[in-house]
Each structure stands twice: as C-alpha cells, then as structure tokens.
Design an enzyme around this catalytic site. Structure first.
Site, PDB file in Angstrom:
ATOM      1  N   HIS A  42       0.849  -1.197   0.000  1.00 17.11           N
ATOM      2  CA  HIS A  42       0.000   0.000   0.000  1.00 17.11           C
ATOM      3  C   HIS A  42       0.884   1.247   0.000  1.00 17.11           C
ATOM      4  O   HIS A  42       2.081   1.157   0.280  1.00 17.11           O
ATOM      5  CB  HIS A  42      -0.895   0.009   1.245  1.00 17.11           C
ATOM      6  CG  HIS A  42      -0.097   0.081   2.506  1.00 17.11           C
ATOM      7  ND1 HIS A  42       0.414  -1.046   3.136  1.00 17.11           N
ATOM      8  CD2 HIS A  42       0.325   1.133   3.243  1.00 17.11           C
ATOM      9  CE1 HIS A  42       1.109  -0.673   4.203  1.00 17.11           C
ATOM     10  NE2 HIS A  42       1.070   0.649   4.284  1.00 17.11           N
ATOM     11  N   HIS A 126       5.659   5.888  -2.053  1.00 18.52           N
ATOM     12  CA  HIS A 126       6.402   4.638  -2.198  1.00 18.52           C
ATOM     13  C   HIS A 126       5.632   3.502  -1.556  1.00 18.52           C
ATOM     14  O   HIS A 126       4.817   3.710  -0.658  1.00 18.52           O
ATOM     15  CB  HIS A 126       7.793   4.740  -1.564  1.00 18.52           C
ATOM     16  CG  HIS A 126       7.759   4.783  -0.073  1.00 18.52           C
ATOM     17  ND1 HIS A 126       7.414   5.922   0.630  1.00 18.52           N
ATOM     18  CD2 HIS A 126       7.990   3.812   0.851  1.00 18.52           C
ATOM     19  CE1 HIS A 126       7.458   5.659   1.926  1.00 18.52           C
ATOM     20  NE2 HIS A 126       7.788   4.385   2.086  1.00 18.52           N
TER      21      HIS A 126
END
Length: 187
Positions: A42, A126
């Site tokens: 995620h 990221h």
C-alpha cells in the site's frame, strides 16, 4: 489501536509488481531481506501510531471530509528505489501531485482530531517491498526495478487501516492489516 491511512493499488497492479519483484529473488542477498507480503502492499499517506478508540468518531469524520475534497486520480506503480540500505520500495508516477495533496489532507485531518502525525519527512509516494538488516546493499535491487512500469490504474479510495503487530514470538511473523473504514475519493 495502531493505525495508518493508505491508498491500496488494485489487484491487477499489485500482480504486475509482484511479477517484477519475483525476479529480484535471484539476486545475491535476497534471502537476507525481510520481504513484505504482497497482500499488504500500500501507499501510506499518514502513519498515526497508537490511537485511542475514543478519537475514532472525530478522526473518521475528518478523514471522510479529506477524501471527498480530492478527486480519484490516475497512478501507476513505477520504478524502484531505496532509503539507504534499510528499505527497498516501488514508486509511483502519474498524478502523484493529487496523491501528495491527499497525504497532506489526511495528516491535517488526524492532527485536528488530536492524533499527532510525524511530519519531519516530506511525503514520498512509495510502496515498501522489503527491509534489510545490516550488511545488505539495496542498490542492485533498486536498479533492477528502475525500468518497471505497471499499467495505469485509478486511485479511488482512502483507507484507514489497523495494524496488528505480531504477538506470538514466531520468527518471521508479520503484522496483519485490516481496513477499519474507507471512503470514495471525490465523493
């Protein structure tokens, strides 16, 4: 409860990344990395840490308003990088500006609800792939991902996620994540 706010890429995007990451397992020292389970991949927008359940009604209301202020937007999983030799990650491209604005809004919503949010580092889109202990050089792993470009997908939801830390003492056990609440973006 331990919480964070996230955008979760859809399964087809995660599957493409998983195929790219599979090739990294043939690199030297790959067995010394702690690889994140692809089911938990995620983009963390705000890490909230331990949150008192009494704060949840105000927090969820504010996060819902934050989600509705930002439109659904197109992203793609792309490239790779590292934070020193500690964390290997996959990046994003596309409408990262909207994702960054959403991250700022979720942090502000949490603070207004009385939940402190660490803002010592600016948001960097990221998705954590692996963590390394001492002595593993992550540069070859990041370089191997540098040309990866997944298919575009639409970020449509904001999720408040509970992280349950391992408690069994079993080596290699990882946190379990469960979505507490989610909101459509732009709703």
């Amino acid at each position: 409860m331990r919480l964070f706010v996230a955008v979760v890429p859809p399964p087809p995007a995660l599957s493409q990344l998983q195929s790219a990451v599979a090739g990294l397992h043939s690199l030297p020292d790959s067995g010394r990395l702690r690889w994140a389970d692809p089911a938990t991949w995620h983009f963390t927008l705000a890490f909230l840490g331990e949150v008192d359940e009494a704060v949840l009604p105000d927090l969820t209301e504010r996060l819902g308003r934050a989600a509705h202020r930002h439109p659904a937007h197109e992203l793609r999983l792309a490239g790779g990088g590292r934070f020193g030799d500690r964390v290997l990650w996959a990046g994003a491209d596309g409408d990262v500006a909207t994702l960054s604005a959403l991250a700022r809004s979720t942090g502000a919503a949490a603070r207004r609800a009385g939940v402190p949010v660490d803002e010592s580092r600016p948001f960097h889109a990221h998705l954590t792939l692996a963590r390394a202990g001492g002595g593993v050089a992550l540069r070859p792993f990041a370089e191997a991902l540098s040309d990866f470009r997944g298919s575009p997908w639409t970020a449509e939801r904001l999720e408040l996620v509970r992280s349950r830390l391992p408690g069994s003492g079993v080596p290699g056990e990882r946190p379990r994540y469960e979505t507490v609440r989610s909101w459509e973006l732009g709703g």
